[in-house]
Design a protein around this motif. Structure first.
Motif, PDB file in Angstrom:
ATOM      1  N   VAL A  95      -2.115  25.706 -13.735  1.00  0.00           N
ATOM      2  CA  VAL A  95      -2.058  24.268 -14.016  1.00  0.00           C
ATOM      3  C   VAL A  95      -2.141  23.469 -12.721  1.00  0.00           C
ATOM      4  O   VAL A  95      -2.849  22.463 -12.640  1.00  0.00           O
ATOM      5  N   VAL A  96      -1.451  23.943 -11.693  1.00  0.00           N
ATOM      6  CA  VAL A  96      -1.457  23.217 -10.416  1.00  0.00           C
ATOM      7  C   VAL A  96      -2.859  23.171  -9.813  1.00  0.00           C
ATOM      8  O   VAL A  96      -3.311  22.118  -9.344  1.00  0.00           O
ATOM      9  N   PHE A  97      -3.568  24.301  -9.828  1.00  0.00           N
ATOM     10  CA  PHE A  97      -4.887  24.338  -9.200  1.00  0.00           C
ATOM     11  C   PHE A  97      -5.991  23.786 -10.102  1.00  0.00           C
ATOM     12  O   PHE A  97      -7.034  23.355  -9.604  1.00  0.00           O
ATOM     13  N   ALA A  98      -5.793  23.803 -11.412  1.00  0.00           N
ATOM     14  CA  ALA A  98      -6.814  23.283 -12.317  1.00  0.00           C
ATOM     15  C   ALA A  98      -6.625  21.796 -12.613  1.00  0.00           C
ATOM     16  O   ALA A  98      -7.562  21.155 -13.104  1.00  0.00           O
ATOM     17  N   ALA A  99      -5.451  21.249 -12.331  1.00  0.00           N
ATOM     18  CA  ALA A  99      -5.192  19.838 -12.635  1.00  0.00           C
ATOM     19  C   ALA A  99      -6.149  18.886 -11.901  1.00  0.00           C
ATOM     20  O   ALA A  99      -6.669  17.958 -12.528  1.00  0.00           O
ATOM     21  N   PRO A 100      -6.411  19.072 -10.604  1.00  0.00           N
ATOM     22  CA  PRO A 100      -7.362  18.158  -9.941  1.00  0.00           C
ATOM     23  C   PRO A 100      -8.776  18.236 -10.524  1.00  0.00           C
ATOM     24  O   PRO A 100      -9.464  17.230 -10.629  1.00  0.00           O
ATOM     25  N   ILE A 101      -9.182  19.449 -10.937  1.00  0.00           N
ATOM     26  CA  ILE A 101     -10.507  19.597 -11.537  1.00  0.00           C
ATOM     27  C   ILE A 101     -10.546  18.894 -12.891  1.00  0.00           C
ATOM     28  O   ILE A 101     -11.507  18.191 -13.216  1.00  0.00           O
ATOM     29  N   ALA A 102      -9.501  19.090 -13.686  1.00  0.00           N
ATOM     30  CA  ALA A 102      -9.445  18.446 -15.000  1.00  0.00           C
ATOM     31  C   ALA A 102      -9.375  16.930 -14.864  1.00  0.00           C
ATOM     32  O   ALA A 102     -10.008  16.198 -15.637  1.00  0.00           O
ATOM     33  N   TYR A 103      -8.632  16.450 -13.883  1.00  0.00           N
ATOM     34  CA  TYR A 103      -8.538  15.002 -13.659  1.00  0.00           C
ATOM     35  C   TYR A 103      -9.893  14.427 -13.261  1.00  0.00           C
ATOM     36  O   TYR A 103     -10.301  13.371 -13.745  1.00  0.00           O
ATOM     37  N   TRP A 141     -12.829  15.696 -13.973  1.00  0.00           N
ATOM     38  CA  TRP A 141     -13.692  15.741 -15.150  1.00  0.00           C
ATOM     39  C   TRP A 141     -13.335  14.612 -16.119  1.00  0.00           C
ATOM     40  O   TRP A 141     -14.200  14.007 -16.735  1.00  0.00           O
ATOM     41  N   TRP A 142     -12.040  14.331 -16.262  1.00  0.00           N
ATOM     42  CA  TRP A 142     -11.589  13.271 -17.158  1.00  0.00           C
ATOM     43  C   TRP A 142     -12.084  11.899 -16.686  1.00  0.00           C
ATOM     44  O   TRP A 142     -12.457  11.062 -17.497  1.00  0.00           O
ATOM     45  N   GLN A 143     -12.077  11.690 -15.381  1.00  0.00           N
ATOM     46  CA  GLN A 143     -12.473  10.388 -14.847  1.00  0.00           C
ATOM     47  C   GLN A 143     -13.985  10.171 -14.883  1.00  0.00           C
ATOM     48  O   GLN A 143     -14.446   9.098 -15.242  1.00  0.00           O
ATOM     49  N   SER A 144     -14.755  11.181 -14.476  1.00  0.00           N
ATOM     50  CA  SER A 144     -16.201  10.967 -14.361  1.00  0.00           C
ATOM     51  C   SER A 144     -16.986  11.554 -15.521  1.00  0.00           C
ATOM     52  O   SER A 144     -18.124  11.151 -15.755  1.00  0.00           O
ATOM     53  N   GLY A 145     -16.436  12.518 -16.232  1.00  0.00           N
ATOM     54  CA  GLY A 145     -17.146  13.125 -17.348  1.00  0.00           C
ATOM     55  C   GLY A 145     -18.117  14.215 -16.935  1.00  0.00           C
ATOM     56  O   GLY A 145     -18.624  14.947 -17.766  1.00  0.00           O
ATOM     57  N   ASP A 146     -18.373  14.347 -15.648  1.00  0.00           N
ATOM     58  CA  ASP A 146     -19.297  15.361 -15.167  1.00  0.00           C
ATOM     59  C   ASP A 146     -18.749  15.912 -13.854  1.00  0.00           C
ATOM     60  O   ASP A 146     -18.527  15.164 -12.908  1.00  0.00           O
ATOM     61  N   HIS A 201     -19.426  14.284  -9.170  1.00  0.00           N
ATOM     62  CA  HIS A 201     -18.391  13.668  -8.340  1.00  0.00           C
ATOM     63  C   HIS A 201     -17.673  14.731  -7.506  1.00  0.00           C
ATOM     64  O   HIS A 201     -17.024  15.627  -8.042  1.00  0.00           O
ATOM     65  N   ASP A 202     -17.783  14.648  -6.212  1.00  0.00           N
ATOM     66  CA  ASP A 202     -17.024  15.452  -5.252  1.00  0.00           C
ATOM     67  C   ASP A 202     -17.095  16.960  -5.539  1.00  0.00           C
ATOM     68  O   ASP A 202     -16.101  17.601  -5.864  1.00  0.00           O
ATOM     69  N   LEU A 203     -18.255  17.506  -5.395  1.00  0.00           N
ATOM     70  CA  LEU A 203     -18.497  18.916  -5.680  1.00  0.00           C
ATOM     71  C   LEU A 203     -17.716  19.828  -4.734  1.00  0.00           C
ATOM     72  O   LEU A 203     -17.209  20.873  -5.149  1.00  0.00           O
ATOM     73  N   GLU A 204     -17.588  19.440  -3.469  1.00  0.00           N
ATOM     74  CA  GLU A 204     -16.868  20.272  -2.501  1.00  0.00           C
ATOM     75  C   GLU A 204     -15.398  20.418  -2.873  1.00  0.00           C
ATOM     76  O   GLU A 204     -14.823  21.500  -2.781  1.00  0.00           O
ATOM     77  N   ARG A 205     -14.789  19.332  -3.287  1.00  0.00           N
ATOM     78  CA  ARG A 205     -13.372  19.356  -3.664  1.00  0.00           C
ATOM     79  C   ARG A 205     -13.160  20.235  -4.894  1.00  0.00           C
ATOM     80  O   ARG A 205     -12.235  21.045  -4.941  1.00  0.00           O
ATOM     81  N   ASN A 206     -14.032  20.081  -5.892  1.00  0.00           N
ATOM     82  CA  ASN A 206     -13.913  20.901  -7.099  1.00  0.00           C
ATOM     83  C   ASN A 206     -14.134  22.377  -6.794  1.00  0.00           C
ATOM     84  O   ASN A 206     -13.444  23.242  -7.340  1.00  0.00           O
TER      85      ASN A 206
END
Length: 110
Positions: A34-42, A44-49, A53-58
């Motif tokens: 949950v901790v490591f997937a939360a930023p990715i899910a957030y 995805w929730w904000q941009s939908g794709d 958005h910020d491929l390096e961070r994901n």
């Protein structure tokens, strides 16, 4: 004879912390995931794709997630090995060495 025959007089060592840690691993796996997937899910929730958005961070968080899963799996394997090693000893089929059985020393040539 069954598949596994226990060694007569074998010593079984008491468990220490391995069972406690093994029982905590699913909670740690879920919490870490949950901790490591939360930023990715957030993201995805904000941009939908995820690619827009910020491929390096994901990618970094995906790498951290998979690395975390690897360490949890390695810890689980290590704990299971410790549990097996502390269990009773088992008897294997005998393997007669050539020095013990003179008939095996010089096999017939074909």
């Amino acid at each position: 004879m069954g598949i596994l025959k226990k060694l007569p007089g074998g010593v079984r060592y008491p468990s220490y912390k391995e069972w406690q840690l093994l029982k905590k691993l699913p909670k740690w796996w879920l919490l870490g995931s949950v901790v490591f997937a939360a930023p990715i899910a957030y993201d995805w929730w904000q941009s939908g794709d995820l690619l827009a958005h910020d491929l390096e961070r994901n990618s970094m968080f995906l790498g951290l997630l998979f690395t975390f899963w690897f360490f949890i799996g390695a810890a689980m394997i290590g704990l299971i090995v410790i549990i097996i090693m502390k269990g009773p000893g088992y008897v294997a089929d005998p393997y007669y060495l050539p020095k013990e059985d003179k008939s095996l020393e010089n096999p017939p040539k074909t």
